[in-house]
Design a protein around this motif. Structure first.
Motif, short mmCIF file in Angstrom:
data_model
loop_
_atom_site.label_atom_id
_atom_site.label_comp_id
_atom_site.label_asym_id
_atom_site.label_seq_id
_atom_site.Cartn_x
_atom_site.Cartn_y
_atom_site.Cartn_z
N ALA A 59 0.85 -1.19 0.00
CA ALA A 59 0.00 0.00 0.00
C ALA A 59 0.89 1.24 0.00
N LYS A 68 -6.54 6.14 -10.38
CA LYS A 68 -6.74 4.77 -9.91
C LYS A 68 -7.15 3.83 -11.05
N GLY A 71 -3.58 3.43 -13.23
CA GLY A 71 -2.33 3.10 -12.55
C GLY A 71 -1.22 4.07 -12.86
N VAL A 88 1.93 1.40 -11.49
CA VAL A 88 1.37 0.33 -10.64
C VAL A 88 1.71 -1.06 -11.18
N GLU A 92 4.04 -3.92 -9.35
CA GLU A 92 3.49 -5.24 -9.06
C GLU A 92 4.39 -6.34 -9.63
N SER A 100 -1.43 -0.95 -4.40
CA SER A 100 -2.35 0.18 -4.51
C SER A 100 -1.57 1.46 -4.25
N GLU A 102 -2.26 5.76 -3.70
CA GLU A 102 -3.19 6.87 -3.56
C GLU A 102 -2.41 8.13 -3.22
N ASP A 281 -6.69 2.50 2.04
CA ASP A 281 -6.96 2.51 0.60
C ASP A 281 -6.82 1.11 0.01
N PHE A 282 -5.76 0.40 0.39
CA PHE A 282 -5.57 -0.97 -0.11
C PHE A 282 -6.73 -1.85 0.32
N ARG A 285 -9.71 -1.23 -1.76
CA ARG A 285 -9.50 -1.81 -3.09
C ARG A 285 -9.75 -3.31 -3.05
#
Length: 290
Positions: A59, A68, A71, A88, A92, A100, A102, A281-282, A285
């Motif tokens: 996160a 969002k 990404g 993003v 990953e 995630s 933000e 936030d994560f 999501r």
């Protein structure tokens, strides 16, 4: 859910874990000046934590306007190398974990919503007052990003013909004061000098309070949040909220129509806010994907 929480700042990057619903600071690293070093530092930190813990995701709190949907971190910040590409999916791939990201002000607002001054609220506005004025709007427990990712960019509001970031920033207040007096004081000092017989300090603090109170009045009557939370260094001055409430009362008393009195409060999470908000936030999501 066990997470790694990362707060990307212009000078340092904070890295923590969220395990058993507790935030634990692990370490900080200097913020790199290029993308490759940035990738290496974050990947090394994530891999080190993963060796000793079962981690479900990463996160991240970041500067910039985070899209969002794509990404991509849009807009601009002190770290130009993190902007305008699909960061993003790249992270990953490097972490081997869901990621995630933000915006940092939005993260701070989420933190206050889930564990701070706005706990038990469903709506709030968050004002961050520093070198400029930023913020966030949360409606029905969801961040309002806006059609162009300008949700909560209160600093762009025009008050008395000038941007709020110019009028209500302690940095700008100090600059105005120093230009008039030939001194070299910071905003905290000027704010406190207004309690003495320093007429220039009184005038400049008055401008700041009036601009901020006007903005708060407008935010209240635009979004009607349950609370308006104030963060930034100036929020730690105990005089701030009483001064704002007095000025808001003056504004309301000049009007013939019935108005709402904003409920103001100070942020409580301070240094952990961005990390805690990134976790929130994560988790939001993850719930949306279930």
């Amino acid at each position: 859910m066990n997470l790694i929480a990362i707060d990307i700042g212009g000078t340092t990057i904070k890295i923590a874990t969220w395990i058993n619903k507790k935030l634990k600071m692990i370490f900080t690293v200097d913020t790199p000046d290029n993308l490759e070093t940035f990738y290496h530092k974050l990947s090394d930190a994530v891999n080190e934590i993963k060796t000793n813990n079962k981690i479900d995701g990463v996160a991240i709190s970041s500067p910039g306007a985070v899209n969002k949907k794509t990404g991509v971190i849009e807009g601009a910040s002190a770290l130009p190398y993190i902007h305008n590409f699909k960061i993003v999916p790249e992270l990953e791939k490097r972490f081997g974990l869901p990621v995630s990201i933000e915006n940092d002000a939005n993260c701070a607002a989420l933190a206050e919503l889930v564990a701070g001054s706005a706990k038990d609220c469903r709506s709030m506005a968050f004002l961050v007052i520093g070198t400029g004025v930023g913020g966030s709007v949360i409606i029905n427990n969801q961040i309002w990003h806006g059609a162009h990712l300008y949700g909560g960019e209160f600093g762009f509001m025009i008050i008395d013909g000038q941007q709020l970031s110019v009028l209500a920033s302690p940095v700008s207040m100090a600059k105005r004061y120093n230009e008039k007096t030939g001194k070299n004081f910071d905003g905290k000092t000027v704010f406190e000098l207004a309690d003495t017989d320093d007429l220039v300090a009184q005038e400049e603090r008055g401008k700041l309070i009036h601009a901020l109170a006007t903005a708060i009045y407008n935010i209240q009557h635009s979004f009607d949040p349950e609370k308006i939370i104030i963060g930034g260094g100036i929020s730690q001055n105990q005089e701030l909220i009483p001064l704002l409430n007095d000025e808001i009362s003056k504004i309301r008393n000049k009007l013939d129509i019935a108005t709402v009195k904003p409920i103001l409060d100070i942020c409580t999470l301070k240094n952990e806010a961005n990390l805690r908000g990134a976790v929130a936030d994560f988790e939001k999501r993850a719930l949306n994907f279930i």
